[in-house]
Motif scaffolding. Structure first.
Motif, PDB file in Angstrom:
ATOM      1  N   GLU A   1      44.172  30.327  21.520  1.00  0.00           N
ATOM      2  CA  GLU A   1      43.034  29.417  21.317  1.00  0.00           C
ATOM      3  C   GLU A   1      42.374  29.621  19.955  1.00  0.00           C
ATOM      4  OE1 GLU A   1      40.430  30.117  24.651  1.00  0.00           O
ATOM      5  OE2 GLU A   1      42.095  29.810  26.059  1.00  0.00           O
ATOM      6  N   LYS A   2      42.842  30.607  19.207  1.00  0.00           N
ATOM      7  CA  LYS A   2      42.203  30.919  17.920  1.00  0.00           C
ATOM      8  C   LYS A   2      42.947  30.225  16.788  1.00  0.00           C
ATOM      9  CE  LYS A   2      39.524  33.820  20.053  1.00  0.00           C
ATOM     10  NZ  LYS A   2      38.080  33.691  20.179  1.00  0.00           N
ATOM     11  N   GLU A   3      42.165  29.975  15.731  1.00  0.00           N
ATOM     12  CA  GLU A   3      42.720  29.260  14.591  1.00  0.00           C
ATOM     13  C   GLU A   3      43.178  30.257  13.528  1.00  0.00           C
ATOM     14  OE1 GLU A   3      40.915  25.362  12.480  1.00  0.00           O
ATOM     15  OE2 GLU A   3      39.668  27.144  12.396  1.00  0.00           O
ATOM     16  N   LEU A   4      44.351  29.997  12.978  1.00  0.00           N
ATOM     17  CA  LEU A   4      44.806  30.822  11.850  1.00  0.00           C
ATOM     18  C   LEU A   4      45.055  29.894  10.668  1.00  0.00           C
ATOM     19  CD1 LEU A   4      45.828  33.429  10.504  1.00  0.00           C
ATOM     20  CD2 LEU A   4      48.093  32.914  11.444  1.00  0.00           C
ATOM     21  N   ILE A   5      44.177  29.953   9.681  1.00  0.00           N
ATOM     22  CA  ILE A   5      44.352  29.126   8.483  1.00  0.00           C
ATOM     23  C   ILE A   5      44.805  30.028   7.353  1.00  0.00           C
ATOM     24  CG2 ILE A   5      43.247  27.546   6.848  1.00  0.00           C
ATOM     25  CD1 ILE A   5      41.168  26.967   9.047  1.00  0.00           C
ATOM     26  N   ILE A   6      45.911  29.646   6.728  1.00  0.00           N
ATOM     27  CA  ILE A   6      46.471  30.468   5.652  1.00  0.00           C
ATOM     28  C   ILE A   6      46.358  29.699   4.342  1.00  0.00           C
ATOM     29  CG2 ILE A   6      48.587  31.571   4.790  1.00  0.00           C
ATOM     30  CD1 ILE A   6      49.389  31.984   7.723  1.00  0.00           C
ATOM     31  N   SER A   7      45.855  30.376   3.342  1.00  0.00           N
ATOM     32  CA  SER A   7      45.685  29.763   2.026  1.00  0.00           C
ATOM     33  C   SER A   7      47.042  29.569   1.347  1.00  0.00           C
ATOM     34  CB  SER A   7      44.807  30.686   1.183  1.00  0.00           C
ATOM     35  OG  SER A   7      45.034  30.469  -0.177  1.00  0.00           O
ATOM     36  N   ASN A   8      47.128  28.504   0.536  1.00  0.00           N
ATOM     37  CA  ASN A   8      48.355  28.286  -0.239  1.00  0.00           C
ATOM     38  C   ASN A   8      48.395  29.127  -1.501  1.00  0.00           C
ATOM     39  OD1 ASN A   8      49.578  26.387   1.403  1.00  0.00           O
ATOM     40  ND2 ASN A   8      48.305  24.744   0.558  1.00  0.00           N
ATOM     41  N   LYS A   9      47.310  29.815  -1.772  1.00  0.00           N
ATOM     42  CA  LYS A   9      47.271  30.629  -2.993  1.00  0.00           C
ATOM     43  C   LYS A   9      48.213  31.825  -2.864  1.00  0.00           C
ATOM     44  CE  LYS A   9      42.737  29.353  -4.627  1.00  0.00           C
ATOM     45  NZ  LYS A   9      41.528  29.849  -5.246  1.00  0.00           N
ATOM     46  N   VAL A  10      48.428  32.460  -4.000  1.00  0.00           N
ATOM     47  CA  VAL A  10      49.327  33.616  -4.041  1.00  0.00           C
ATOM     48  C   VAL A  10      48.507  34.879  -4.291  1.00  0.00           C
ATOM     49  CG1 VAL A  10      51.240  34.690  -5.292  1.00  0.00           C
ATOM     50  CG2 VAL A  10      51.203  32.212  -4.954  1.00  0.00           C
ATOM     51  N   ALA A  11      48.788  35.914  -3.524  1.00  0.00           N
ATOM     52  CA  ALA A  11      48.111  37.195  -3.739  1.00  0.00           C
ATOM     53  C   ALA A  11      49.106  38.210  -4.285  1.00  0.00           C
ATOM     54  CB  ALA A  11      47.516  37.704  -2.431  1.00  0.00           C
TER      55      ALA A  11
ATOM     56  N   PHE B   1      38.574  36.738  10.761  1.00  0.00           N
ATOM     57  CA  PHE B   1      39.514  37.750  11.268  1.00  0.00           C
ATOM     58  C   PHE B   1      38.990  38.416  12.542  1.00  0.00           C
ATOM     59  CE2 PHE B   1      42.450  41.430  10.696  1.00  0.00           C
ATOM     60  CZ  PHE B   1      43.610  40.670  10.642  1.00  0.00           C
ATOM     61  N   VAL B   2      37.676  38.481  12.668  1.00  0.00           N
ATOM     62  CA  VAL B   2      37.115  39.061  13.901  1.00  0.00           C
ATOM     63  C   VAL B   2      37.495  38.181  15.092  1.00  0.00           C
ATOM     64  CG1 VAL B   2      35.002  39.695  15.109  1.00  0.00           C
ATOM     65  CG2 VAL B   2      35.244  40.220  12.677  1.00  0.00           C
ATOM     66  N   GLU B   3      37.447  36.870  14.906  1.00  0.00           N
ATOM     67  CA  GLU B   3      37.848  35.939  15.974  1.00  0.00           C
ATOM     68  C   GLU B   3      39.298  36.207  16.392  1.00  0.00           C
ATOM     69  OE1 GLU B   3      36.603  33.811  17.930  1.00  0.00           O
ATOM     70  OE2 GLU B   3      34.617  33.476  17.100  1.00  0.00           O
ATOM     71  N   LEU B   4      40.157  36.405  15.412  1.00  0.00           N
ATOM     72  CA  LEU B   4      41.565  36.654  15.729  1.00  0.00           C
ATOM     73  C   LEU B   4      41.712  37.952  16.521  1.00  0.00           C
ATOM     74  CD1 LEU B   4      43.078  35.485  12.338  1.00  0.00           C
ATOM     75  CD2 LEU B   4      43.667  34.520  14.567  1.00  0.00           C
TER      76      LEU B   4
END
Ligand code: AMP
Ligand code: GLY
Length: 424
Positions: free
Chosen positions: A324-334, A310-313
């Motif tokens: 240029e930053k990567e955003l990976i989102i989990s398939n899990k549910v919160a 998140f610091v990179e974002l």
């Protein structure tokens, strides 16, 4: 790097928790924080609107980036304050300058912005004491119920949904001529009621590029089955099952792109979060509101699903290279269940000792309205704790967060046991 977070709620606990996981982050400071944020960094006893105090804190702790949690300092110009100061101007602030924060700070500004950029929203008109008669004449033309919104910030209380014309007439008069919400209701937006299911979509932007963060649904009413008084938020879930890829694409095309491009074309700088409050009306998105920050308790469900640093974002926002930053989102549910103080959202019990947090098994406890007193953690705020569980499916996440909330005790503790179960 050293990061300062402004705020003291569950949202700021979640930010601190997430930022502390980054190898890029050396030290975290939270102003003023709560009893829980001390786990991730150093609390500093400075209010979010004390700009001089914030300046001293930034300079004396070698802060390299400031993340603003709540809207008020943004609307009051904390980012502008930094830019105007020789010693602070190169320290990035995540959160828009006052002009961009008007998207939340003035409902009239935000409605006019939506109109200028053809962003779908409920029909509305804005009135002042001088145009009260026109306002009263407009009320019967938009059907029932009628939505009245104080223009300015009103601590989440400035929206009234009036079931009858008589009620709307009375309320409009009180807002405009009796300052029902103080200066915030000197202008009132009268709006058509949108029928549908509400959700929130979050965008992070550097003013040019944007990333769509996980969407979430927030449960605002105090009572189970969405009954009773409005609160700051009693729980949240992410993702939102009815906000599938097709729906989010509509939101991107009809709302997000016109918003980011609209800000740009109007020369309004914007580095930070855009919280898009939407109604899904038969599969089409309609704007309810913008906020210039993340939601609370939505953040507590959104951040655990973000797998990237998140610091990179945030650095991407600061440096203008978010693309240029990567955003990976989990398939899990919160799922997040909020424990509140007895009596909230009215007068509520304070200074009750909290026990049982160590018994929570499959959730994370984000503290909100808590204060450390000796060895005790006391419940001091209306919303006391946010209990978040991240699981493979929605049922497990909801069940785990709810079960873990019940492992916590303080005098008057209350939480909704039905958060999210309507979505299954
Ligand atoms: P706001 O302060 O703008 O978030 O409004 C508070 C709540 O009022 C929203 O979260 C919605 O549940 C509801 N609301 C606001 N505007 C409308 C509308 N035009 N139609 C239906 N509900 C609305
Ligand atoms: N949960 C709604 C808000 O943060 O405004």
């Amino acid at each position: 790097m050293n990061i300062l977070i402004l705020g003291s709620g569950g949202r700021e606990s979640a930010f601190a928790w997430k930022l502390a996981q980054s190898p890029k982050c050396s030290q975290i400071f939270i102003a003023p924080g709560n009893a829980g944020t001390g786990q991730y960094g150093t609390n500093v006893n400075i209010g979010v609107n004390d700009f001089e105090g914030i300046k001293q804190c930034v300079l004396s702790n070698g802060i390299n980036l400031v993340l603003v949690g709540p809207e008020e300092p943004l609307v009051r110009g904390v980012h502008d304050f930094f830019l105007a100061d020789e010693r602070l101007k190169n320290i990035p602030v995540i959160g828009p300058q006052a002009e961009g924060a008007q998207l939340e700070g003035s409902k009239d500004f935000s409605k006019q912005f939506m109109t200028r950029h053809n962003i779908p929203a409920a029909a509305s008109q804005t009135f002042t004491a001088d145009t009260l008669q026109e306002g009263l004449a407009y009320l019967p033309t938009i059907g029932l119920p009628i939505v009245l919104k104080a223009d300015g910030l009103a601590a989440g209380k400035g929206v009234l949904i009036c079931a009858s014309l008589a009620e709307a007439q009375q309320e409009l008069k009180e807002m405009l001529t009796e300052a029902k919400f103080g200066a915030a209701s000197a202008k009132v937006v009268v709006e058509q009621f949108l029928q549908g299911i509400e959700l929130s979509v979050f965008v992070l932007t550097d003013g040019n590029n944007y990333k769509i963060l996980p969407s979430a649904k927030d449960y605002k009413r105090i009572g189970e089955g969405d009954t009773g008084l409005n609160t700051g938020g009693m729980g949240s879930v992410s993702p939102v099952p009815f906000a599938d890829a097709e729906f989010i694409k509509k939101v991107e095309d009809r709302v997000i792109i016109p918003t980011v491009e609209g800000l740009k074309s109007e020369g309004i700088p914007y580095k930070g979060f855009i919280f898009i409050g939407l109604m899904n009306c038969g599969g089409d998105p309609y704007m309810i509101e913008y906020n210039c920050r993340m939601g609370d308790p939505e953040t507590e469900s959104v951040l655990p699903r973000i797998e990237s640093d998140f610091v990179e974002l945030l650095l991407g926002v600061a440096e203008g290279n978010l693309n240029e930053k990567e955003l990976i989102i989990s398939n899990k549910v919160a799922a997040t269940v909020v424990c509140v103080a007895g009596g909230y959202p009215g007068e509520y019990l304070k200074n009750k000792a909290i026990t049982g947090m160590e018994n929570v098994r499959g959730s994370h406890v984000f503290q909100a309205g808590t204060t450390q007193q000796g060895d005790d953690v006391l419940a001091t705020g209306g919303r006391v704790l946010a209990i978040t569980s991240l699981q493979d499916n929605m049922f497990d996440a909801l069940q785990q967060a709810t079960a873990d909330a019940s492992r916590i005790y303080y005098d008057g503790c209350y939480f909704r046991k039905d958060i999210g179960f309507d979505l299954i």
